[in-house]
Every structure is written in structure tokens, then in C-alpha cells.
Design a protein around this motif. Structure first.
Motif, PDB file in Angstrom:
ATOM      1  N   LEU A 264     -51.969 -31.284  60.093  1.00  0.00           N
ATOM      2  CA  LEU A 264     -50.946 -32.264  60.468  1.00  0.00           C
ATOM      3  C   LEU A 264     -49.663 -31.580  60.934  1.00  0.00           C
ATOM      4  O   LEU A 264     -49.075 -31.958  61.950  1.00  0.00           O
ATOM      5  N   LEU A 265     -49.232 -30.562  60.202  1.00  0.00           N
ATOM      6  CA  LEU A 265     -47.983 -29.890  60.565  1.00  0.00           C
ATOM      7  C   LEU A 265     -48.123 -29.073  61.847  1.00  0.00           C
ATOM      8  O   LEU A 265     -47.205 -29.035  62.668  1.00  0.00           O
ATOM      9  N   ILE A 266     -49.259 -28.455  62.035  1.00  0.00           N
ATOM     10  CA  ILE A 266     -49.478 -27.691  63.269  1.00  0.00           C
ATOM     11  C   ILE A 266     -49.379 -28.603  64.498  1.00  0.00           C
ATOM     12  O   ILE A 266     -48.858 -28.217  65.541  1.00  0.00           O
ATOM     13  N   HIS A 267     -49.848 -29.843  64.341  1.00  0.00           N
ATOM     14  CA  HIS A 267     -49.893 -30.778  65.471  1.00  0.00           C
ATOM     15  C   HIS A 267     -48.807 -31.846  65.384  1.00  0.00           C
ATOM     16  O   HIS A 267     -48.947 -32.919  65.980  1.00  0.00           O
ATOM     17  N   HIS A 268     -47.726 -31.558  64.679  1.00  0.00           N
ATOM     18  CA  HIS A 268     -46.711 -32.584  64.410  1.00  0.00           C
ATOM     19  C   HIS A 268     -46.029 -33.110  65.662  1.00  0.00           C
ATOM     20  O   HIS A 268     -45.460 -34.215  65.644  1.00  0.00           O
ATOM     21  N   LYS A 269     -46.079 -32.377  66.757  1.00  0.00           N
ATOM     22  CA  LYS A 269     -45.407 -32.826  67.981  1.00  0.00           C
ATOM     23  C   LYS A 269     -46.317 -33.655  68.890  1.00  0.00           C
ATOM     24  O   LYS A 269     -45.876 -34.163  69.916  1.00  0.00           O
ATOM     25  N   GLU A 270     -47.580 -33.815  68.513  1.00  0.00           N
ATOM     26  CA  GLU A 270     -48.509 -34.549  69.364  1.00  0.00           C
ATOM     27  C   GLU A 270     -48.264 -36.064  69.301  1.00  0.00           C
ATOM     28  O   GLU A 270     -47.800 -36.587  68.286  1.00  0.00           O
ATOM     29  N   LYS A 271     -48.623 -36.731  70.381  1.00  0.00           N
ATOM     30  CA  LYS A 271     -48.384 -38.169  70.475  1.00  0.00           C
ATOM     31  C   LYS A 271     -49.302 -38.957  69.554  1.00  0.00           C
ATOM     32  O   LYS A 271     -48.879 -39.901  68.884  1.00  0.00           O
ATOM     33  N   ASP A 272     -50.580 -38.581  69.511  1.00  0.00           N
ATOM     34  CA  ASP A 272     -51.564 -39.288  68.684  1.00  0.00           C
ATOM     35  C   ASP A 272     -51.916 -38.428  67.470  1.00  0.00           C
ATOM     36  O   ASP A 272     -52.507 -37.363  67.612  1.00  0.00           O
ATOM     37  N   LEU A 273     -51.536 -38.899  66.299  1.00  0.00           N
ATOM     38  CA  LEU A 273     -51.756 -38.136  65.063  1.00  0.00           C
ATOM     39  C   LEU A 273     -52.933 -38.653  64.249  1.00  0.00           C
ATOM     40  O   LEU A 273     -53.196 -38.138  63.155  1.00  0.00           O
ATOM     41  N   SER A 274     -53.646 -39.640  64.759  1.00  0.00           N
ATOM     42  CA  SER A 274     -54.695 -40.296  63.970  1.00  0.00           C
ATOM     43  C   SER A 274     -55.759 -39.320  63.479  1.00  0.00           C
ATOM     44  O   SER A 274     -56.244 -39.443  62.340  1.00  0.00           O
ATOM     45  N   THR A 275     -56.124 -38.349  64.305  1.00  0.00           N
ATOM     46  CA  THR A 275     -57.139 -37.368  63.916  1.00  0.00           C
ATOM     47  C   THR A 275     -56.702 -36.566  62.703  1.00  0.00           C
ATOM     48  O   THR A 275     -57.524 -36.196  61.858  1.00  0.00           O
ATOM     49  N   TYR A 276     -55.415 -36.324  62.596  1.00  0.00           N
ATOM     50  CA  TYR A 276     -54.890 -35.465  61.529  1.00  0.00           C
ATOM     51  C   TYR A 276     -54.453 -36.249  60.295  1.00  0.00           C
ATOM     52  O   TYR A 276     -54.269 -35.667  59.231  1.00  0.00           O
ATOM     53  N   LEU A 277     -54.300 -37.552  60.433  1.00  0.00           N
ATOM     54  CA  LEU A 277     -53.901 -38.376  59.293  1.00  0.00           C
ATOM     55  C   LEU A 277     -55.101 -38.910  58.521  1.00  0.00           C
ATOM     56  O   LEU A 277     -55.036 -39.075  57.299  1.00  0.00           O
ATOM     57  N   GLY A 278     -56.201 -39.150  59.214  1.00  0.00           N
ATOM     58  CA  GLY A 278     -57.392 -39.700  58.575  1.00  0.00           C
ATOM     59  C   GLY A 278     -57.867 -38.933  57.350  1.00  0.00           C
ATOM     60  O   GLY A 278     -58.197 -39.552  56.315  1.00  0.00           O
ATOM     61  N   PRO A 279     -57.916 -37.592  57.409  1.00  0.00           N
ATOM     62  CA  PRO A 279     -58.406 -36.835  56.247  1.00  0.00           C
ATOM     63  C   PRO A 279     -57.629 -37.062  54.958  1.00  0.00           C
ATOM     64  O   PRO A 279     -58.166 -36.857  53.865  1.00  0.00           O
ATOM     65  N   PHE A 280     -56.377 -37.496  55.041  1.00  0.00           N
ATOM     66  CA  PHE A 280     -55.590 -37.715  53.826  1.00  0.00           C
ATOM     67  C   PHE A 280     -56.170 -38.841  52.974  1.00  0.00           C
ATOM     68  O   PHE A 280     -55.950 -38.879  51.758  1.00  0.00           O
ATOM     69  N   LEU A 281     -56.906 -39.741  53.597  1.00  0.00           N
ATOM     70  CA  LEU A 281     -57.513 -40.839  52.847  1.00  0.00           C
ATOM     71  C   LEU A 281     -58.633 -40.348  51.946  1.00  0.00           C
ATOM     72  O   LEU A 281     -59.061 -41.056  51.039  1.00  0.00           O
ATOM     73  N   LYS A 282     -59.127 -39.129  52.196  1.00  0.00           N
ATOM     74  CA  LYS A 282     -60.204 -38.558  51.391  1.00  0.00           C
ATOM     75  C   LYS A 282     -59.686 -37.773  50.182  1.00  0.00           C
ATOM     76  O   LYS A 282     -60.472 -37.294  49.363  1.00  0.00           O
ATOM     77  N   ILE A 283     -58.376 -37.636  50.084  1.00  0.00           N
ATOM     78  CA  ILE A 283     -57.795 -36.812  49.013  1.00  0.00           C
ATOM     79  C   ILE A 283     -57.396 -37.704  47.846  1.00  0.00           C
ATOM     80  O   ILE A 283     -56.359 -38.375  47.868  1.00  0.00           O
ATOM     81  N   GLY A 284     -58.214 -37.729  46.807  1.00  0.00           N
ATOM     82  CA  GLY A 284     -57.922 -38.511  45.611  1.00  0.00           C
ATOM     83  C   GLY A 284     -57.813 -40.001  45.873  1.00  0.00           C
ATOM     84  O   GLY A 284     -58.049 -40.490  46.983  1.00  0.00           O
ATOM     85  N   ALA A 285     -57.442 -40.723  44.832  1.00  0.00           N
ATOM     86  CA  ALA A 285     -57.268 -42.169  44.973  1.00  0.00           C
ATOM     87  C   ALA A 285     -56.020 -42.483  45.790  1.00  0.00           C
ATOM     88  O   ALA A 285     -56.052 -43.281  46.730  1.00  0.00           O
ATOM     89  N   THR A 286     -54.900 -41.842  45.435  1.00  0.00           N
ATOM     90  CA  THR A 286     -53.645 -42.052  46.179  1.00  0.00           C
ATOM     91  C   THR A 286     -52.980 -40.733  46.556  1.00  0.00           C
ATOM     92  O   THR A 286     -51.923 -40.744  47.189  1.00  0.00           O
ATOM     93  N   SER A 287     -53.586 -39.609  46.185  1.00  0.00           N
ATOM     94  CA  SER A 287     -52.934 -38.304  46.380  1.00  0.00           C
ATOM     95  C   SER A 287     -52.573 -38.031  47.835  1.00  0.00           C
ATOM     96  O   SER A 287     -51.487 -37.506  48.130  1.00  0.00           O
ATOM     97  N   GLY A 288     -53.479 -38.365  48.762  1.00  0.00           N
ATOM     98  CA  GLY A 288     -53.201 -38.113  50.169  1.00  0.00           C
ATOM     99  C   GLY A 288     -51.985 -38.878  50.649  1.00  0.00           C
ATOM    100  O   GLY A 288     -51.116 -38.337  51.351  1.00  0.00           O
ATOM    101  N   THR A 289     -51.900 -40.147  50.263  1.00  0.00           N
ATOM    102  CA  THR A 289     -50.742 -40.964  50.627  1.00  0.00           C
ATOM    103  C   THR A 289     -49.466 -40.383  50.035  1.00  0.00           C
ATOM    104  O   THR A 289     -48.428 -40.293  50.705  1.00  0.00           O
ATOM    105  N   ASP A 290     -49.532 -39.969  48.767  1.00  0.00           N
ATOM    106  CA  ASP A 290     -48.350 -39.439  48.094  1.00  0.00           C
ATOM    107  C   ASP A 290     -47.877 -38.129  48.728  1.00  0.00           C
ATOM    108  O   ASP A 290     -46.674 -37.873  48.827  1.00  0.00           O
ATOM    109  N   MET A 291     -48.833 -37.305  49.160  1.00  0.00           N
ATOM    110  CA  MET A 291     -48.461 -36.076  49.880  1.00  0.00           C
ATOM    111  C   MET A 291     -47.727 -36.407  51.173  1.00  0.00           C
ATOM    112  O   MET A 291     -46.745 -35.741  51.535  1.00  0.00           O
TER     113      MET A 291
END
Length: 303
Positions: A264-291
Motif C-alpha cells: 500500500l505504501l509503495i503504491h500510495h500515489k496511484e489513482k486506484d488503490l483497490s488492489t492494495y487495500l483488499g488484502p487488509f480484509l484478510k488480516i484478523g477480524a478487525t486488525s486490517g481496518t485498525d492498521m
């Protein structure tokens, strides 16, 4: 004599490869610490490191090796228990309860943060908004999202019947924000302790928030990251949280992050971040969101 159960590791963290390479064959490297659906944690014999064996679907993290062999992974889970020995066999193989995992042909993963130099520190004003929109649409609120709504005034009336966690998150975020804006590094550390261990789960919500902050501060080389390293912050944090979370934070302070944060940080300047945000939903119950809330907080402060 080991039974004929051998599985292959598909990816392995470079740090872990180096560490194992310094061990002698047949050495005891640790004991099983905890067992979950998709991960098995191993505490090293000297108790200084936490190794993880995981299924391939898990987001790559520091000190992790992953396998696509679901059948053998499930078989091993049915046979092992916390406290069981984990040894290093010959030919790049670890053994747990007579089941061997070979990592000789595994692809190396590098969880070290790729820091930006001064000329590359250009912030994207739309980044935080995109991440926040994703959180509101798909994230899971442990109470931290509600606290952030009130802090950022996106929704000042969010969760009127606040529970103690929401109030505590909000107070800590406000105090940390004031300390950052005043460039009071010692106060940032002081108020970060209000979050460590706060919340439920193996990695409490407050810890996940701090990890998101550490990722941003490390990536953009904020002086704050050095303050966390030079103080005895991690030693104090370890006394306030879970074993698993303590190692997560220690890796964060030392500049090692899970793949989701790194990408996510490497690609922070890109217009579409969906590819890099999706994996956070796989991290714990709420951990990805909290990060991600931690990422937004630190990114806004850096910008």
C-alpha cells in the motif's frame, strides 16, 4: 524415525532463512506457541523470535513461511499441541511432530520497509480519503473507526452511546496528535502507551493502530521512528500486550512490515488503490481496518 509426511514451503521470509541458516542441523529451534485455523506460531528457544507457519492465503508477514499443502497442514494441526518441539532437520527442513516442511525451493519474501529518500517524499492528497472510503465501505469497526469519525469530525455524533474502548481510542488519538503537531517526540511515545494492549484479540486494536503508524513513519523516514528505536519503548510495550502482538510491534519498530502495508505504501500515489487495500480484509477480524486507521493518522501528520 520420521513418518513419510513431507510438505513444501512456497514462500519464506528472508530474515527467517538467514536465522535458520545459522542453526546446526537437528537443533531445537523452538516450541509450538499457538495454533489457529491458518497459522501455527513457534516461539524460538531463546524466546527472542516468533516464527509462523501459515497457509498460502495468509498475508505474508515477518518471520513467516507459507505452504499450499492444505491437507498436510490440517493433518499437522490435528497432531500437535502448544509446547511441542520444533527442530531443524537436514536439507533446509523443519520438523514438527514427525511432519517435515522443506523450504529449499521456496521463494524469498522481503518484509523490510523500502524507505523513500527525500526526493521521493511527495504525498498524495487523495490517499487518505481513498483509504477512509474503503474503510467505511468494507472495513470492520472494533470501535476505532467510530473514534476516528469523531476525531476527524467526519461524523462528530458517531456512536453516541460510546463504549469505554471508543472513548479510550479517541482520547489517545487526540493526545498523540497534539504531541506530533508540537514535535514533542517523548510525548508521542508516552501517549502511544495508552493504546498498547487496548482492545480485544491476539493483536489488540490499539497495537494495530500503532503498527500502521510505524509503517508510515518508517517508510517516509520520520524522526519519530528513531525515537521509538532509541528508547526502551518496545520493552515497555511488551509488558502491556500479548506475546504475538509484542513481536509484531518489535518488527514494526525495526522496519519490518506485513506485505499488505508494504504494498500500500509503495503504491500510495496511484489513482486506484483497490488492489492494495483488499488484502487488509484478510488480516484478523478487525486488525486490517485498525492498521489502516493508523496509516491514515500518520500519513496526514506527515503531509
Amino acid at each position: 524415525m520420521s513418518q513419510q509426511c513431507q510438505g513444501s514451503i512456497t514462500t519464506i521470509d528472508q530474515q527467517l532463512v538467514t536465522w535458520l541458516g545459522n542453526k546446526e542441523a537437528h537443533a531445537l529451534i523452538g516450541t509450538v506457541h499457538s495454533i489457529f485455523n491458518t497459522v501455527i506460531n513457534v516461539l524460538s528457544s531463546d524466546r527472542n523470535n516468533l516464527l509462523t507457519l501459515a497457509l498460502d492465503e495468509v498475508v505474508s508477514s515477518p518471520w513467516m513461511m507459507k505452504t499450499e499443502d492444505n491437507y498436510l497442514f490440517e493433518l499437522m494441526k490435528s497432531k500437535i499441541a502448544p509446547g511441542d518441539s520444533v527442530t531443524l532437520s537436514e536439507n533446509f527442513t523443519i520438523e514438527i511432530k514427525q511432519i517435515e516442511w522443506n523450504y529449499k525451493n521456496a521463494v524469498f519474501s522481503d518484509t523490510k520497509i523500502n524507505k523513500k529518500n527525500a526526493s521521493e517524499k511527495i504525498f498524495n492528497n487523495g490517499f487518505s480519503n481513498k483509504v477512509y472510503q474503503f474503510i467505511k465501505e468494507q472495513g470492520k469497526d472494533s470501535g476505532l473507526v467510530s473514534a476516528w469519525d469523531k476525531y476527524s469530525m467526519e461524523n462528530p455524533n458517531a456512536n453516541e452511546d460510546e463504549n469505554v474502548y471508543v472513548k479510550s481510542y479517541l482520547q489517545a488519538i487526540k493526545k498523540m496528535s497534539e504531541a506530533v503537531e508540537n514535535n514533542d517526540k517523548s510525548a508521542v511515545l508516552k501517549h502511544s502507551y495508552r493504546l498498547i494492549g487496548l482492545g480485544l484479540g491476539l493483536t489488540p486494536t490499539g497495537d494495530d493502530f500503532i503498527l500502521g503508524c510505524l509503517a508510515v513513519w518508517g517508510f517516509f523516514e520520520s524522526p519519530l521512528i528513531e525515537q521509538f528505536k532509541e528508547s526502551n519503548w518496545i520493552e515497555n510495550a511488551k509488558k502491556k500486550t500479548t506475546v504475538i502482538s509484542a513481536f509484531m510491534l518489535e518488527n514494526g519498530v525495526n522496519g519490518y512490515m506485513n506485505q499488505a502495508l508494504g504494498d500500500l505504501l509503495i503504491h500510495h500515489k496511484e489513482k486506484d488503490l483497490s488492489t492494495y487495500l483488499g488484502p487488509f480484509l484478510k488480516i484478523g477480524a478487525t486488525s486490517g481496518t485498525d492498521m489502516l486507521i493508523g496509516v491514515i493518522f500518520a500519513y496526514k501528520q506527515m503531509n
